[in-house]
Design a protein around this motif. Sequence first.
Motif, PDB file in Angstrom:
ATOM      1  N   TYR A  98      25.120   3.240  14.509  1.00 60.86           N
ATOM      2  CA  TYR A  98      26.546   2.895  14.541  1.00 60.86           C
ATOM      3  C   TYR A  98      27.072   2.556  13.141  1.00 60.86           C
ATOM      4  O   TYR A  98      28.210   2.892  12.812  1.00 60.86           O
ATOM      5  CB  TYR A  98      26.777   1.714  15.489  1.00 60.86           C
ATOM      6  N   VAL A  99      26.258   1.886  12.345  1.00 57.71           N
ATOM      7  CA  VAL A  99      26.661   1.590  10.969  1.00 57.71           C
ATOM      8  C   VAL A  99      26.870   2.888  10.195  1.00 57.71           C
ATOM      9  O   VAL A  99      27.867   3.060   9.479  1.00 57.71           O
ATOM     10  CB  VAL A  99      25.615   0.705  10.266  1.00 57.71           C
ATOM     11  N   HIS A 100      25.931   3.801  10.339  1.00 59.66           N
ATOM     12  CA  HIS A 100      26.039   5.107   9.693  1.00 59.66           C
ATOM     13  C   HIS A 100      27.328   5.810  10.106  1.00 59.66           C
ATOM     14  O   HIS A 100      28.070   6.339   9.274  1.00 59.66           O
ATOM     15  CB  HIS A 100      24.823   5.952  10.079  1.00 59.66           C
ATOM     16  N   HIS A 101      27.614   5.809  11.396  1.00 66.34           N
ATOM     17  CA  HIS A 101      28.814   6.474  11.899  1.00 66.34           C
ATOM     18  C   HIS A 101      30.083   5.815  11.370  1.00 66.34           C
ATOM     19  O   HIS A 101      31.056   6.496  11.038  1.00 66.34           O
ATOM     20  CB  HIS A 101      28.820   6.439  13.431  1.00 66.34           C
ATOM     21  N   ALA A 102      30.071   4.494  11.302  1.00 68.08           N
ATOM     22  CA  ALA A 102      31.252   3.768  10.819  1.00 68.08           C
ATOM     23  C   ALA A 102      31.566   4.135   9.373  1.00 68.08           C
ATOM     24  O   ALA A 102      32.730   4.351   9.012  1.00 68.08           O
ATOM     25  CB  ALA A 102      31.031   2.263  10.953  1.00 68.08           C
ATOM     26  N   VAL A 103      30.529   4.232   8.536  1.00 65.34           N
ATOM     27  CA  VAL A 103      30.731   4.574   7.129  1.00 65.34           C
ATOM     28  C   VAL A 103      31.270   5.994   6.996  1.00 65.34           C
ATOM     29  O   VAL A 103      32.232   6.249   6.255  1.00 65.34           O
ATOM     30  CB  VAL A 103      29.410   4.416   6.339  1.00 65.34           C
TER      31      VAL A 103
ATOM     32  N   ASN B  51      19.990  10.773   7.255  1.00 63.16           N
ATOM     33  CA  ASN B  51      21.396  10.443   7.070  1.00 63.16           C
ATOM     34  C   ASN B  51      22.265  11.685   7.117  1.00 63.16           C
ATOM     35  O   ASN B  51      21.797  12.781   6.954  1.00 63.16           O
ATOM     36  CB  ASN B  51      21.570   9.767   5.698  1.00 63.16           C
ATOM     37  N   GLY B  52      23.577  11.464   7.327  1.00 62.53           N
ATOM     38  CA  GLY B  52      24.539  12.534   7.179  1.00 62.53           C
ATOM     39  C   GLY B  52      24.782  13.307   8.447  1.00 62.53           C
ATOM     40  O   GLY B  52      25.905  13.645   8.743  1.00 62.53           O
ATOM     41  N   SER B  53      23.741  13.614   9.193  1.00 59.83           N
ATOM     42  CA  SER B  53      23.959  14.370  10.416  1.00 59.83           C
ATOM     43  C   SER B  53      23.970  13.456  11.592  1.00 59.83           C
ATOM     44  O   SER B  53      22.994  12.848  11.927  1.00 59.83           O
ATOM     45  CB  SER B  53      22.863  15.399  10.594  1.00 59.83           C
ATOM     46  N   ARG B  54      25.112  13.386  12.248  1.00 58.68           N
ATOM     47  CA  ARG B  54      25.253  12.509  13.368  1.00 58.68           C
ATOM     48  C   ARG B  54      24.257  12.816  14.456  1.00 58.68           C
ATOM     49  O   ARG B  54      23.794  11.950  15.156  1.00 58.68           O
ATOM     50  CB  ARG B  54      26.659  12.633  13.956  1.00 58.68           C
ATOM     51  N   SER B  55      23.901  14.069  14.630  1.00 59.71           N
ATOM     52  CA  SER B  55      22.968  14.431  15.681  1.00 59.71           C
ATOM     53  C   SER B  55      21.527  14.360  15.206  1.00 59.71           C
ATOM     54  O   SER B  55      20.612  14.519  15.983  1.00 59.71           O
ATOM     55  CB  SER B  55      23.261  15.840  16.175  1.00 59.71           C
ATOM     56  N   GLU B  56      21.305  14.122  13.930  1.00 59.51           N
ATOM     57  CA  GLU B  56      19.958  14.128  13.411  1.00 59.51           C
ATOM     58  C   GLU B  56      19.363  12.735  13.345  1.00 59.51           C
ATOM     59  O   GLU B  56      18.187  12.588  13.060  1.00 59.51           O
ATOM     60  CB  GLU B  56      19.926  14.742  12.012  1.00 59.51           C
TER      61      GLU B  56
ATOM     62  N   GLY C 168      35.634   9.889   6.159  1.00 56.64           N
ATOM     63  CA  GLY C 168      36.381  11.040   6.644  1.00 56.64           C
ATOM     64  C   GLY C 168      37.866  10.765   6.775  1.00 56.64           C
ATOM     65  O   GLY C 168      38.703  11.605   6.413  1.00 56.64           O
ATOM     66  N   VAL C 169      38.203   9.576   7.269  1.00 51.71           N
ATOM     67  CA  VAL C 169      39.612   9.210   7.440  1.00 51.71           C
ATOM     68  C   VAL C 169      40.306   9.085   6.085  1.00 51.71           C
ATOM     69  O   VAL C 169      41.444   9.549   5.905  1.00 51.71           O
ATOM     70  CB  VAL C 169      39.723   7.893   8.231  1.00 51.71           C
ATOM     71  N   ILE C 170      39.621   8.496   5.106  1.00 49.75           N
ATOM     72  CA  ILE C 170      40.224   8.328   3.778  1.00 49.75           C
ATOM     73  C   ILE C 170      40.457   9.679   3.109  1.00 49.75           C
ATOM     74  O   ILE C 170      41.545   9.954   2.579  1.00 49.75           O
ATOM     75  CB  ILE C 170      39.327   7.436   2.893  1.00 49.75           C
ATOM     76  N   ILE C 171      39.447  10.550   3.142  1.00 52.65           N
ATOM     77  CA  ILE C 171      39.588  11.856   2.490  1.00 52.65           C
ATOM     78  C   ILE C 171      40.675  12.686   3.170  1.00 52.65           C
ATOM     79  O   ILE C 171      41.553  13.247   2.513  1.00 52.65           O
ATOM     80  CB  ILE C 171      38.244  12.603   2.510  1.00 52.65           C
ATOM     81  N   ARG C 172      40.624  12.733   4.501  1.00 54.29           N
ATOM     82  CA  ARG C 172      41.627  13.532   5.211  1.00 54.29           C
ATOM     83  C   ARG C 172      43.013  12.897   5.113  1.00 54.29           C
ATOM     84  O   ARG C 172      44.038  13.598   5.059  1.00 54.29           O
ATOM     85  CB  ARG C 172      41.224  13.670   6.695  1.00 54.29           C
ATOM     86  N   GLY C 173      43.070  11.576   5.052  1.00 52.74           N
ATOM     87  CA  GLY C 173      44.350  10.888   4.979  1.00 52.74           C
ATOM     88  C   GLY C 173      45.091  11.102   3.676  1.00 52.74           C
ATOM     89  O   GLY C 173      46.306  10.881   3.606  1.00 52.74           O
ATOM     90  N   HIS C 174      44.350  11.553   2.644  1.00 53.14           N
ATOM     91  CA  HIS C 174      44.971  11.839   1.349  1.00 53.14           C
ATOM     92  C   HIS C 174      44.869  13.313   0.974  1.00 53.14           C
ATOM     93  O   HIS C 174      45.319  13.689  -0.119  1.00 53.14           O
ATOM     94  CB  HIS C 174      44.327  10.987   0.250  1.00 53.14           C
ATOM     95  N   CYS C 175      44.279  14.132   1.842  1.00 43.73           N
ATOM     96  CA  CYS C 175      44.101  15.566   1.541  1.00 43.73           C
ATOM     97  C   CYS C 175      43.480  15.778   0.173  1.00 43.73           C
ATOM     98  O   CYS C 175      43.971  16.568  -0.641  1.00 43.73           O
ATOM     99  CB  CYS C 175      45.435  16.310   1.622  1.00 43.73           C
ATOM    100  N   MET C 176      42.400  15.074  -0.112  1.00 44.15           N
ATOM    101  CA  MET C 176      41.832  15.106  -1.451  1.00 44.15           C
ATOM    102  C   MET C 176      40.348  15.466  -1.422  1.00 44.15           C
ATOM    103  O   MET C 176      39.750  15.605  -0.359  1.00 44.15           O
ATOM    104  CB  MET C 176      42.003  13.751  -2.128  1.00 44.15           C
TER     105      MET C 176
END
Length: 315
Positions: free
Chosen positions: A139-144, A301-306, A149-157
């Motif tokens: 859950y910690v991994h997912h939260a980070v 790390n990195g892969s939610r399913s992994e 993801g929200v920050i990058i997509r929220g600024h299109c950067m």
Amino acid sequence: SDDESARWEIIGAFARWTSFWVVLFYVLGFTMPCLAGWIPQSSKAYENNRHWVARDVLGIVHAIIVCGLILPPLVIMLNAPDHIRFGAGDFLGTCASATYPDYNLIGQAIALGGLVFSAFIFADVVISMLHGLATLDYYVHHAVFLAAGVIIRGHCMLPLNAAILLSMEASTPFLNFMLFFRNRGPRYTFAVRVTGILFVVLFVAFRLALNTYGAILLWRSRDFAYPDGVPRWQSMFLLGAVQVGSALQFYWFPAIARTFGKGILELFSGSAGKISSKNGSTANGGRPAGMEKAADSLKVNGSRSEEGLSKAKVS
């Protein structure tokens, strides 16, 4: 305002994709018993639970969609000039650029991939909490990753770095396939061997080599990588998350190399288990001991399913 309207558009798309992942999970769980006659039972009881199976398959579907969106633009972004690789979209809703319209399709594909990914992360948290499919570190991994993801997509950067991070999903289908079939008899020994090898190769290519390149590039370009208006705490959070995430790949890789390497050597040397003439199964249940140990101990790390799938305790 246009930005306010675009934010609501993004929220609506996020909600639709989240709903899609949740509904697909339950559709998969509902239909899995129908496949019982086609797929052998696993020797591990929890791997026969329909929620575990649905979660494993869902991760494969998600990875295929994200990689289909991301990998072609990634190739182009790797060869693009810095003002493109660290550019920002002019229209928040689609991340389209009025300044560089030739790269619009690429930027929009990356933005959509990020949205699909973030919605999956959120849906996965909900699903995992409801059915006991994860542990606290998961859950910690997912939260980070959700925050990033929200920050990058929220600024299109950061289109290049976003594409690199998302491309790490390339190893997920092979690991999830291996996790699914590793304990289902000798019929799948060769498939487990092949997918295990491909997982390691893709781990090295995307999670070690390419991800490290992206982390170094972002660090070296940190003074001009972010568009004006991004709060400093957000830029620092992303910079730190990318660097730590890259370092963790190297922290985990020795264990992955040892355990998967042992399993692969066992398979090629024919010592994965002898066939019993009585029942046609292998002495260790039809799977290589080293490969099973790798899957049981894997923390990637990195892969939610992994991360932690093979150790999930299904309620």
